[in-house]
Scaffold this motif. Structure first.
Motif, PDB file in Angstrom:
ATOM      1  N   LYS A  12       0.662  -1.555   0.048  1.00 28.12           N
ATOM      2  CA  LYS A  12      -0.098  -0.214   0.048  1.00 28.12           C
ATOM      3  C   LYS A  12       0.827   1.350  -0.013  1.00 28.12           C
ATOM      4  O   LYS A  12       0.569   2.097  -0.775  1.00 28.12           O
ATOM      5  CB  LYS A  12      -0.887   0.035   1.135  1.00 28.12           C
ATOM      6  N   SER A  13       2.033   1.159   0.816  1.00 24.72           N
ATOM      7  CA  SER A  13       2.904   2.444   0.809  1.00 24.72           C
ATOM      8  C   SER A  13       3.544   2.710  -0.389  1.00 24.72           C
ATOM      9  O   SER A  13       3.549   3.953  -0.827  1.00 24.72           O
ATOM     10  CB  SER A  13       3.779   2.164   1.944  1.00 24.72           C
ATOM     11  N   SER A  16       1.152   4.125  -2.934  1.00 30.22           N
ATOM     12  CA  SER A  16       0.727   5.516  -2.717  1.00 30.22           C
ATOM     13  C   SER A  16       1.874   6.506  -3.120  1.00 30.22           C
ATOM     14  O   SER A  16       1.847   7.575  -3.864  1.00 30.22           O
ATOM     15  CB  SER A  16       0.781   5.854  -1.151  1.00 30.22           C
ATOM     16  N   THR A  17       3.259   5.927  -2.986  1.00 29.13           N
ATOM     17  CA  THR A  17       4.414   6.742  -3.566  1.00 29.13           C
ATOM     18  C   THR A  17       4.290   6.652  -4.820  1.00 29.13           C
ATOM     19  O   THR A  17       4.802   7.662  -5.562  1.00 29.13           O
ATOM     20  CB  THR A  17       5.549   5.948  -2.790  1.00 29.13           C
ATOM     21  N   GLN A  19       1.787   6.678  -6.981  1.00 31.67           N
ATOM     22  CA  GLN A  19       1.055   7.792  -7.456  1.00 31.67           C
ATOM     23  C   GLN A  19       1.550   9.081  -7.365  1.00 31.67           C
ATOM     24  O   GLN A  19       1.218   9.849  -8.232  1.00 31.67           O
ATOM     25  CB  GLN A  19      -0.242   7.608  -6.753  1.00 31.67           C
TER      26      GLN A  19
END
Length: 296
Positions: A12-13, A16-17, A19
């Motif tokens: 998930k991290s 997010s990065t 994106q």
């Protein structure tokens, strides 16, 4: 091996990065297009102005005084270091700061020992770098990239020019990145003042026989052309740096997005292996329990 929850959180991290880096790449690409258009339009004007100045000044009598070309013993130096206000643009800022530091050590070490090397940082990254190293700093023009236009840049150029004329500085040098293309920036160490005379080869190639009509006189026109040419040269250096910054940031964000994709592949593989191992372990425990019950 990491547990499933840890791997899932890392996935998930990274997503997010990724994106964020994609968005930053798109923003840098839009800014690069505008910055590239500005420097491409500026270069012919700056080069033509330099050629006209060379043509006109080539026939001026030797006793004509050019206060911006006066060579004197170098006791105080002004270094104009052009970086960016923000990071996340690869080695763009660190290369500039290292180049400026090398220039000081190689060319102006004696002046530096006497604290006579002054830094005019344009861009907050350069300010932070030299402030930590206790150089004398002129902070008045750090944020020029926030409103990059000729009127604002002219003030910084005039400050350097007036400092040279008054004897406050004996030499002024520019350190910046010249834009070549999106992936390539060329580090430049350029003597701004005193104006260096053109080399013999340059004279032969750049100075042409043009029959100008001068009004009111050649000398007065040169007095107007030289400050104008210097300000244009200063402005061109900032435009080059601005385009280089956006190109460097776009490249850095593109690489970061690719790296995130590679990392996601590895993490998903790890996640699947971890999940498979957990399932296999549970099956073995069930089979073991069933066999224990059967034996009883």
């Amino acid at each position: 091996m990491a547990n499933l929850k840890e791997v899932k959180n890392r996935i998930k991290s990274v997503i997010s990065t990724q994106q964020i880096t994609k968005a930053m790449k798109m923003v840098a690409a839009a800014k690069l297009r505008r910055a590239q258009d500005r420097i491409i339009q500026m270069r012919p004007y700056a080069n033509k102005l330099s050629v006209i100045l060379s043509n006109v000044s080539s026939g001026v009598e030797d006793d004509t005084v050019n206060e911006y070309a006066e060579v004197r013993p170098v006791k105080k130096v002004l270094l104009v270091v052009i970086t960016s206000d923000r990071g996340l643009c690869g080695a763009f800022n660190s290369n500039i700061c290292k180049t400026a530091s090398s220039l000081i050590k190689e060319k102006y070490q004696d002046q530096n020992d006497n604290s006579n090397v002054y830094i005019l940082p344009i861009g907050k990254k350069g300010l932070d770098y030299f402030k930590k190293r206790n150089y004398p700093i002129i902070e008045d023009y750090v944020t020029l990239f926030g409103h990059l236009n000729f009127d604002e840049v002219r003030k910084a150029a005039e400050m350097a020019m007036n400092g040279y004329k008054s004897g406050e500085f004996d030499a002024v040098e520019l350190v910046y990145n010249e834009f070549k293309n999106v992936a390539t920036q060329i580090l430049r160490k350029e003597q701004f003042l005193p104006i260096a005379p053109p080399a013999e080869e340059e004279k032969e190639t750049s100075v042409t026989n043009v029959d100008y009509i001068f009004e009111p006189s050649k000398e007065i026109i040169i007095e107007e052309l030289i400050p104008k040419s210097l300000k244009v040269q200063f402005y061109k250096a900032l435009l080059e740096s601005n385009a280089s910054e956006q190109g460097s940031r776009m490249t850095a964000m593109d690489k970061a997005t690719e790296n995130a994709s590679e990392l996601l592949k590895e993490l998903r593989l790890t996640y699947n292996r971890t999940r498979q191992a957990a399932i296999t372990k549970e099956i073995l425990e069930i089979v073991g329990g069933a066999e224990a019950l059967a034996s009883n």
